[in-house]
Design an enzyme around this catalytic site. Structure first.
Site, PDB file in Angstrom:
ATOM      1  N   LYS A  11       0.856  -1.206   0.000  1.00  0.00           N
ATOM      2  CA  LYS A  11       0.000   0.000   0.000  1.00  0.00           C
ATOM      3  C   LYS A  11       0.886   1.249   0.000  1.00  0.00           C
ATOM      4  CE  LYS A  11      -3.637  -2.730   2.027  1.00  0.00           C
ATOM      5  NZ  LYS A  11      -4.811  -2.825   2.857  1.00  0.00           N
ATOM      6  N   HIS A  94      -8.334  -3.376  -6.335  1.00  0.00           N
ATOM      7  CA  HIS A  94      -8.310  -3.475  -4.866  1.00  0.00           C
ATOM      8  C   HIS A  94      -9.488  -2.677  -4.304  1.00  0.00           C
ATOM      9  CE1 HIS A  94      -7.105  -3.053  -0.698  1.00  0.00           C
ATOM     10  NE2 HIS A  94      -6.342  -4.103  -0.893  1.00  0.00           N
ATOM     11  N   GLU A 164     -10.905 -10.988  -1.475  1.00  0.00           N
ATOM     12  CA  GLU A 164     -10.662 -10.111  -0.336  1.00  0.00           C
ATOM     13  C   GLU A 164     -11.982  -9.506   0.136  1.00  0.00           C
ATOM     14  OE1 GLU A 164      -6.307  -8.665  -0.055  1.00  0.00           O
ATOM     15  OE2 GLU A 164      -7.494  -7.178  -1.090  1.00  0.00           O
ATOM     16  N   GLY A 170      -7.708  -4.832   6.616  1.00  0.00           N
ATOM     17  CA  GLY A 170      -7.141  -3.677   7.302  1.00  0.00           C
ATOM     18  C   GLY A 170      -7.342  -3.662   8.809  1.00  0.00           C
TER      19      GLY A 170
END
Ligand code: PGA
Length: 255
Positions: A11, A94, A164, A170
């Site tokens: 990231k 993403h 995901e 996260g």
């Protein structure tokens, strides 16, 4: 059984090229034969990391790409530019980019641009939340069918699909998915691919898991979750954790 692949999504980290080089060098030492490792680094770091050297066990990837070849697209990076670094992979779709407005159509065009430039797309799919009627399955199917819609079926087998679930990603994640939930989705994703190609292709595509995966649960996702590997966020910023997960994947293949 497909070859395992462990992908790090750094990231917008780390803060400097020096830190990036240090982390990449430490990770490089922990890669092993038989497991593919990939670091998807911020674009400004790719050139320096490339100089440190990729190997047959460690490749570099980008985190995003623009679908146009060139032109007035301030701040964007094209697949041709990525190809000039000779990197092998790029993440597309993403959830953090979808949240910024990236659509399924944009992602399809990005997948096309990447494959035209011999870069393997790591296509992220995942639902924002789960509902009891299973509508989330429609979301995943639409994401997959659209992402693969512009490329020839003959190259489906080279793409990577990263499941995901957004709720599992996260530091603010609700919780990680369970290996059983991962298994269900791996089966479903292969079914979606099989419906638009054939069973052989569907089995050859590597389907990996991402979302708070860590050293503790990696073995379970590989064994019970039937994942072909991982897309790791936080765990890829720590060489020791990333290396441990590569090791777990290598034990998993030698069983
Ligand atoms: P996480 O991120 O492993 O930190 O949850 C995964 C991702 O966003 O790809």
């Amino acid at each position: 059984m497909n070859k395992k692949i462990i992908i790090g999504n750094w990231k917008m980290n780390p803060n400097s090229v020096l830190e990036a080089e240090k982390l990449f060098k430490s990770i490089k030492k922990l890669t092993v034969k038989g497991v593919d490792a990939v670091i998807c680094a911020p674009s400004p770091f790719l050139s320096n990391l490339k100089k440190i050297g990729v190997t047959t066990n460690l490749a570099l990837g980008a985190q995003n790409v623009h679908f146009e070849k060139e032109g007035a697209y301030t701040g964007e990076v094209s697949a041709t530019m990525l190809n000039s670094f000779k990197i092998n992979y790029s993440i597309v779709g993403h959830s953090e980019r979808r949240a910024m407005g990236e659509s399924n159509d944009d992602i399809a065009k990005k997948v096309l641009a990447l494959t035209k430039n011999k870069i393997i797309p790591i296509i992220c799919v995942g639902e924002k939340d789960r509902d009891h009627s299973g509508f989330y399955l429609h979301t995943i199917k639409a994401q997959i069918v659209s992402a693969l819609s512009l490329i020839p079926k003959t190259i489906f087998k080279s793409v990577i699909i990263a499941y995901e679930p957004v709720w599992a990603i996260g530091a603010n994640a609700e919780r990680p998915a369970t290996p059983a939930e991962c298994h269900e989705m791996v089966i479903f994703i292969r079914k979606c691919i099989s419906d638009i190609s054939n069973t052989q292709t569907a089995h050859a595509v590597r389907v990996i898991y991402g979302g708070s995966a860590n050293v503790e649960d990696a073995g379970l996702f590989l064994n019970d979750g039937m994942a072909d590997g991982f897309l790791l966020g936080r765990a890829s910023l720590n060489a020791k954790s990333f290396g441990e997960i590569i090791k777990i994947a290598s034990i998993n293949i030698s069983k």
